[in-house]
Design an enzyme around this catalytic site. Sequence first.
Site, PDB file in Angstrom:
ATOM      1  N   LYS A 275       0.840  -1.198   0.000  1.00  0.00           N
ATOM      2  CA  LYS A 275       0.000   0.000   0.000  1.00  0.00           C
ATOM      3  C   LYS A 275       0.876   1.250   0.000  1.00  0.00           C
ATOM      4  CE  LYS A 275      -3.965  -1.839   2.608  1.00  0.00           C
ATOM      5  NZ  LYS A 275      -4.987  -1.617   1.572  1.00  0.00           N
ATOM      6  N   ARG A 349     -10.333 -11.491   1.769  1.00  0.00           N
ATOM      7  CA  ARG A 349     -11.166 -12.557   1.207  1.00  0.00           C
ATOM      8  C   ARG A 349     -10.453 -13.907   1.262  1.00  0.00           C
ATOM      9  NH1 ARG A 349     -11.545  -9.257  -4.305  1.00  0.00           N
ATOM     10  NH2 ARG A 349     -11.271  -7.596  -2.773  1.00  0.00           N
TER      11      ARG A 349
HETATM   12  N1  BES Z   1      -8.159  -3.799   4.377  1.00  0.00           N
HETATM   13  C1  BES Z   1      -8.313  -3.401   3.024  1.00  0.00           C
HETATM   14  C2  BES Z   1      -9.618  -2.656   2.769  1.00  0.00           C
HETATM   15  C3  BES Z   1      -9.732  -1.284   3.366  1.00  0.00           C
HETATM   16  C4  BES Z   1      -9.358  -0.180   2.638  1.00  0.00           C
HETATM   17  C5  BES Z   1     -10.275  -1.096   4.627  1.00  0.00           C
HETATM   18  C6  BES Z   1      -9.492   1.092   3.158  1.00  0.00           C
HETATM   19  C7  BES Z   1     -10.410   0.169   5.151  1.00  0.00           C
HETATM   20  C8  BES Z   1     -10.029   1.264   4.403  1.00  0.00           C
HETATM   21  C9  BES Z   1      -8.300  -4.616   2.109  1.00  0.00           C
HETATM   22  O1  BES Z   1      -7.519  -5.675   2.534  1.00  0.00           O
HETATM   23  C10 BES Z   1      -7.769  -4.153   0.808  1.00  0.00           C
HETATM   24  O2  BES Z   1      -6.629  -3.789   0.751  1.00  0.00           O
HETATM   25  N2  BES Z   1      -8.605  -4.160  -0.226  1.00  0.00           N
HETATM   26  C11 BES Z   1      -8.219  -3.724  -1.516  1.00  0.00           C
HETATM   27  C12 BES Z   1      -8.775  -4.683  -2.521  1.00  0.00           C
HETATM   28  C13 BES Z   1      -8.255  -4.480  -3.897  1.00  0.00           C
HETATM   29  C14 BES Z   1      -6.793  -4.876  -3.966  1.00  0.00           C
HETATM   30  C15 BES Z   1      -9.066  -5.306  -4.849  1.00  0.00           C
HETATM   31  C16 BES Z   1      -8.780  -2.321  -1.729  1.00  0.00           C
HETATM   32  O3  BES Z   1      -9.899  -2.055  -1.300  1.00  0.00           O
HETATM   33  O4  BES Z   1      -8.077  -1.500  -2.291  1.00  0.00           O
HETATM   34 MN    MN Z   2      -5.500  -5.468   1.880  1.00  0.00          MN
END
Ligand code: BES
Ligand code: MN
Length: 493
Positions: A275, A349
Amino acid sequence: MEYTLTQEAPDQCATDCLVVGIHEHGGLSEAAAAVDRALAGEIASIVQRGDIEGKPGQTLPLLRRVGRAERVLLVGMGVRGECKPSQFKEAVTRALQAATELRAKTVANFLTAVPVKDRSAAWALEQAIVASEEAVYRFDRLKTRTPGRPVPQGCALMNPGLAEDAARTALQNGTAIARAVSFAKDLANLPGNMCTPSYLAEQAQGLAARGGMKAQLLEEAEMESLGMGALLAVARGTHEPAKMIILEYRGRGDAAPIVLVGKGVTFDSGGISLKPPANMDEMKFDMCGAATVLAVLKAAAEMRLAINLVGLIPTTENLPGGSAIKPGDIVTSLSGQTIEILNTDAEGRLILCDALSYAERFKPAAVIDVATLTGACVIALGAQAGGLLGNNEALSAELEAAGRTVADRVWPLPLWDEYQKQLDSNFADMANVGGREAGTITAACFLARFTENYPWAHLDIAGIAYKSGKDKGATGRPIPLLLEFLRGRAQPV
Ligand code: BES
Ligand code: MN
Ligand code: ZN
């Protein structure tokens, strides 16, 4: 804070801060009218002058004694007879924040006697406790110099005309819900170096040790032999051992249980699909689903709900260590289905799918998973509502209604088959991401492939589980929703 009930007249209450309601467009609440009489019409003239309009949550302190009260706090409650549930909770929270500013050690709250639209007196009492606890919650255990005002210690709530038994029950239920919310906030606010998967496991064992519940842990070796290849894939990037926490509460003999599955990523760096740095600290909140599940079981046991519950918490960190999974890697889930991991940041997931397959062995009446799953859900619904998806309309309707009742709302998104093709993979049964479009839905589509054998609902809480910015911190949502849902399901035995 300690909560008690009072039947006293407002001007007879010995308290640091007497809280009474003012209605919009004129009109004093009953309690405000009593104070007004004791002050020979002073409240009425304050309202007349327009110093307080009565808008929901507005506050105005009167720094003078009335009867045995040191001060009076006027609180706007909106138009008489039109106070909405969310406005009522907001007003109570604001009142307790204002009482804290006034350095009150004790509060006598008469807002519980203000009628709330389409809600019972017991509801008002319970939710007043939940809203008060929200106002006085602090997470300062890691500060060596505690800043800010000390919070009130005691809160007497006006009994809104309930029989003694009913009022006591509402007080106990409200306290159980409020404590569960604070418990979950504490867990989620702890940083990732303290709240590890092992720490969550200890919390579950601690809850079980206090009685009424059974805790069991699956270690990595057991998960390996069971075939939980998706969960273990995420765990490869960190030295912290992953766990599967199983917490069981039995309040109803042999009845089929409700299984609650909570995402327990104690820190989500994204893994190799790292990230960006901005606000990455907030990914310590990626275990809010897990905290919710632990807290809901804790409260259900305290409330002795006549229901059987299983809490399943897959928990790990998501880090980019040398053994971490890489984009393109293919793993086999507990269900036997293979997954091409195109983005290691779609880890939630992956851990949930193995927990959802494991849930089958409990022959559940329903399975509800709770997860900070997608940033897309924050974009779609903001901080007002969580995302609601699933394979059973009746179950979804029940959850949506429960959320509305306690002002802890979720809102439906479609889970049509047409979206499934976004998960097509050239090399495995499915990919773990479905592209930029409809991100919350494709995440749920992925989970749907593991939940075909029972009624299932998915709550995406990425937007509601915590706040960013100045008020950064966990919210304890959707604990009130889930407890309301479970109370509806619990039948007297
Ligand atoms: N934990 C994150 C989702 C999240 C994002 C929670 C912002 C709270 C605030 C999750 O594991 C994630 O990183 N999801 C990705 C999925 C994507 C790679 C398809 C996302 O939402 O960017
Ligand atoms: Mn994630
Ligand atoms: Zn995550």
